[in-house]
Design an enzyme around this catalytic site. Structure first.
Site, PDB file in Angstrom:
ATOM      1  N   SER A  82      28.123  42.039  34.560  1.00  0.00           N
ATOM      2  CA  SER A  82      28.405  42.500  33.117  1.00  0.00           C
ATOM      3  C   SER A  82      26.868  42.644  32.537  1.00  0.00           C
ATOM      4  O   SER A  82      25.777  42.307  32.754  1.00  0.00           O
ATOM      5  CB  SER A  82      29.140  41.701  32.438  1.00  0.00           C
ATOM      6  OG  SER A  82      29.371  42.362  31.152  1.00  0.00           O
ATOM      7  N   TYR A 130      33.076  34.142  28.535  1.00  0.00           N
ATOM      8  CA  TYR A 130      32.673  35.386  29.425  1.00  0.00           C
ATOM      9  C   TYR A 130      31.217  35.521  29.695  1.00  0.00           C
ATOM     10  O   TYR A 130      30.672  35.722  30.641  1.00  0.00           O
ATOM     11  CB  TYR A 130      33.447  36.608  28.785  1.00  0.00           C
ATOM     12  CG  TYR A 130      33.390  37.972  29.575  1.00  0.00           C
ATOM     13  CD1 TYR A 130      34.144  38.300  30.527  1.00  0.00           C
ATOM     14  CD2 TYR A 130      32.467  38.953  29.429  1.00  0.00           C
ATOM     15  CE1 TYR A 130      34.300  39.358  31.329  1.00  0.00           C
ATOM     16  CE2 TYR A 130      31.985  39.939  30.356  1.00  0.00           C
ATOM     17  CZ  TYR A 130      33.341  40.351  31.006  1.00  0.00           C
ATOM     18  OH  TYR A 130      32.974  41.380  31.848  1.00  0.00           O
TER      19      TYR A 130
HETATM   20  P1  NAP Z   1      40.779  45.191  34.433  1.00  0.00           P
HETATM   21  O1  NAP Z   1      41.402  46.428  34.506  1.00  0.00           O
HETATM   22  O2  NAP Z   1      41.500  44.167  33.331  1.00  0.00           O
HETATM   23  O3  NAP Z   1      41.060  44.485  35.810  1.00  0.00           O
HETATM   24  C1  NAP Z   1      40.581  42.818  35.918  1.00  0.00           C
HETATM   25  C2  NAP Z   1      41.314  42.652  37.235  1.00  0.00           C
HETATM   26  O4  NAP Z   1      41.064  41.150  37.715  1.00  0.00           O
HETATM   27  C3  NAP Z   1      42.709  42.756  37.442  1.00  0.00           C
HETATM   28  O5  NAP Z   1      43.011  43.492  38.942  1.00  0.00           O
HETATM   29  C4  NAP Z   1      43.181  41.645  37.383  1.00  0.00           C
HETATM   30  O6  NAP Z   1      44.524  41.569  37.817  1.00  0.00           O
HETATM   31  C5  NAP Z   1      42.335  40.743  38.170  1.00  0.00           C
HETATM   32  N1  NAP Z   1      42.313  39.370  37.868  1.00  0.00           N
HETATM   33  C6  NAP Z   1      42.392  38.570  36.473  1.00  0.00           C
HETATM   34  N2  NAP Z   1      42.909  37.479  36.590  1.00  0.00           N
HETATM   35  C7  NAP Z   1      42.913  36.960  37.957  1.00  0.00           C
HETATM   36  C8  NAP Z   1      43.477  36.206  38.692  1.00  0.00           C
HETATM   37  N3  NAP Z   1      43.649  34.918  38.011  1.00  0.00           N
HETATM   38  N4  NAP Z   1      43.523  36.232  40.049  1.00  0.00           N
HETATM   39  C9  NAP Z   1      43.277  37.288  40.850  1.00  0.00           C
HETATM   40  N5  NAP Z   1      42.882  38.470  40.010  1.00  0.00           N
HETATM   41  C10 NAP Z   1      42.696  38.370  38.625  1.00  0.00           C
HETATM   42  O7  NAP Z   1      39.421  45.116  34.146  1.00  0.00           O
HETATM   43  P2  NAP Z   1      38.051  45.764  34.849  1.00  0.00           P
HETATM   44  O8  NAP Z   1      37.306  46.298  33.486  1.00  0.00           O
HETATM   45  O9  NAP Z   1      38.345  46.728  36.006  1.00  0.00           O
HETATM   46  O10 NAP Z   1      37.490  44.515  35.249  1.00  0.00           O
HETATM   47  C11 NAP Z   1      36.974  44.435  36.780  1.00  0.00           C
HETATM   48  C12 NAP Z   1      35.685  43.382  36.673  1.00  0.00           C
HETATM   49  O11 NAP Z   1      34.726  44.148  35.871  1.00  0.00           O
HETATM   50  C13 NAP Z   1      35.706  42.010  35.926  1.00  0.00           C
HETATM   51  O12 NAP Z   1      35.023  41.170  36.504  1.00  0.00           O
HETATM   52  C14 NAP Z   1      35.053  42.531  34.549  1.00  0.00           C
HETATM   53  O13 NAP Z   1      34.516  41.315  33.858  1.00  0.00           O
HETATM   54  C15 NAP Z   1      33.907  43.594  35.057  1.00  0.00           C
HETATM   55  N6  NAP Z   1      33.600  44.357  33.865  1.00  0.00           N
HETATM   56  C16 NAP Z   1      34.237  45.234  33.140  1.00  0.00           C
HETATM   57  C17 NAP Z   1      33.616  45.902  32.236  1.00  0.00           C
HETATM   58  C18 NAP Z   1      34.285  46.939  31.515  1.00  0.00           C
HETATM   59  O14 NAP Z   1      33.545  47.517  30.504  1.00  0.00           O
HETATM   60  N7  NAP Z   1      35.527  47.208  31.879  1.00  0.00           N
HETATM   61  C19 NAP Z   1      32.293  45.767  32.089  1.00  0.00           C
HETATM   62  C20 NAP Z   1      31.650  44.986  32.850  1.00  0.00           C
HETATM   63  C21 NAP Z   1      32.039  44.016  33.633  1.00  0.00           C
HETATM   64  P3  NAP Z   1      45.976  41.854  36.770  1.00  0.00           P
HETATM   65  O15 NAP Z   1      45.880  43.334  36.727  1.00  0.00           O
HETATM   66  O16 NAP Z   1      47.015  41.227  37.566  1.00  0.00           O
HETATM   67  O17 NAP Z   1      45.727  41.246  35.733  1.00  0.00           O
END
Ligand code: NAP
Length: 242
Positions: A134, A147
């Protein structure tokens, strides 16, 4: 064969039901991989978008949940994408919001990497790990103590594991996404002031999309990146350069 092809490889992507993980899974499928779409929720939608894919239920509420997966079958590529975020002032931050985020975003990442590497080395096979870090692997953020701590940890672990495993044929790298429009950032985008402040600071002047991240993950899993170890690639519309 193209140095960007994943043909003949099997990839496991965590959190593949939605957002960045779903886009990575689809892109790896398009690059020729067989994709194991892992999620705590059903990944049927993602599996349906990929020629050769299967779903796997994997809930990192137990950070050791992946301990037995890799010994059962050869898996060449691991993408640690699953992640959660909790927001509260540090003065009020709860132990549960600390532990839940640390378990999914850091402890599960380390032990899933460990299980993957143990199995690969036992087969004398090479492997690729792509961790999703991130901007908060580099910056402090605000109101997201666990986080930020976890994502700084992911950056550190990515370098540490690269140091230990590069010579053994396992590449460990990470991607630091900028502000990407997913469930994770819904609250930020719904707040007009925060949304505007974020957009004004992004040189590319737009939120990123999951597809913006996906091809970088393919690159870090492909032969083209064979000599890249321990790097955290920012894909952020220029945010960190500002
Ligand atoms: P998201 O749409 O909320 O996706 C998060 C994913 O993680 C979902 O598939 C979620 O499943 C899964 N997850 C959460 N808790 C879990 C658990 N206990 N066991 C297994 N899976 C679990 O968000 P995203 O933005 O795509 O995030 C993906 C990654 O990118 C994360 O590591 C996040 O920190 C990182 N990230 C995102 C951003 C951003 O701006 N969006 C920026 C930097 C980093 P459910 O759908 O069932 O909850």
């Amino acid at each position: 064969m193209s140095p960007f092809s994943l043909a003949g490889k099997t990839a496991l992507v965590t959190g593949a039901n939605t957002g960045i993980g779903q886009a990575i899974a689809v892109a790896m499928g398009q690059a020729g991989a067989h994709v194991i779409c892992a999620g705590r929720s059903s990944c049927a939608d993602t599996v349906g978008r990929i020629d050769s894919a299967e779903g796997l239920l994997l809930d990192f509420a137990d950070p050791m949940a992946a301990r037995d997966i890799f010994a059962k079958r050869p898996i060449d590529i691991l993408v640690n994408n699953a992640g959660i975020i909790r927001r509260a002032d540090s003065l009020d931050f709860s132990e549960a919001d600390w532990d839940d985020v640390m378990d999914v975003n850091l402890k599960a990442v380390f032990f899933t990497c460990q299980a993957f590497a143990r199995a690969a080395l036992a087969r004398n096979a090479s492997g690729r790990i792509v961790n999703i870090a991130s901007l908060l692997s580099f910056q402090g953020g605000i109101r997201v103590a666990s986080y930020t701590a976890a994502k700084h940890g992911v950056a550190g672990l990515t370098k540490l594991l690269a140091n230990e495993w590069a010579a053994k044929g396992i590449n460990v790298n990470a991607i630091a996404p900028g502000y990407i429009a997913t469930n994770n950032t819904k609250a930020l985008r719904a707040d007009p002031d925060r949304n505007q402040a974020i957009l004004e600071r992004i040189p590319a002047a737009r939120w990123g999309t999951p597809d913006d991240i996906a091809q970088t993950a393919v690159f870090l899993a492909a032969p083209a990146s064979a000599y890249i170890h321990g790097t955290i690639v920012t894909v952020d519309g220029g945010w960190l350069a500002r």
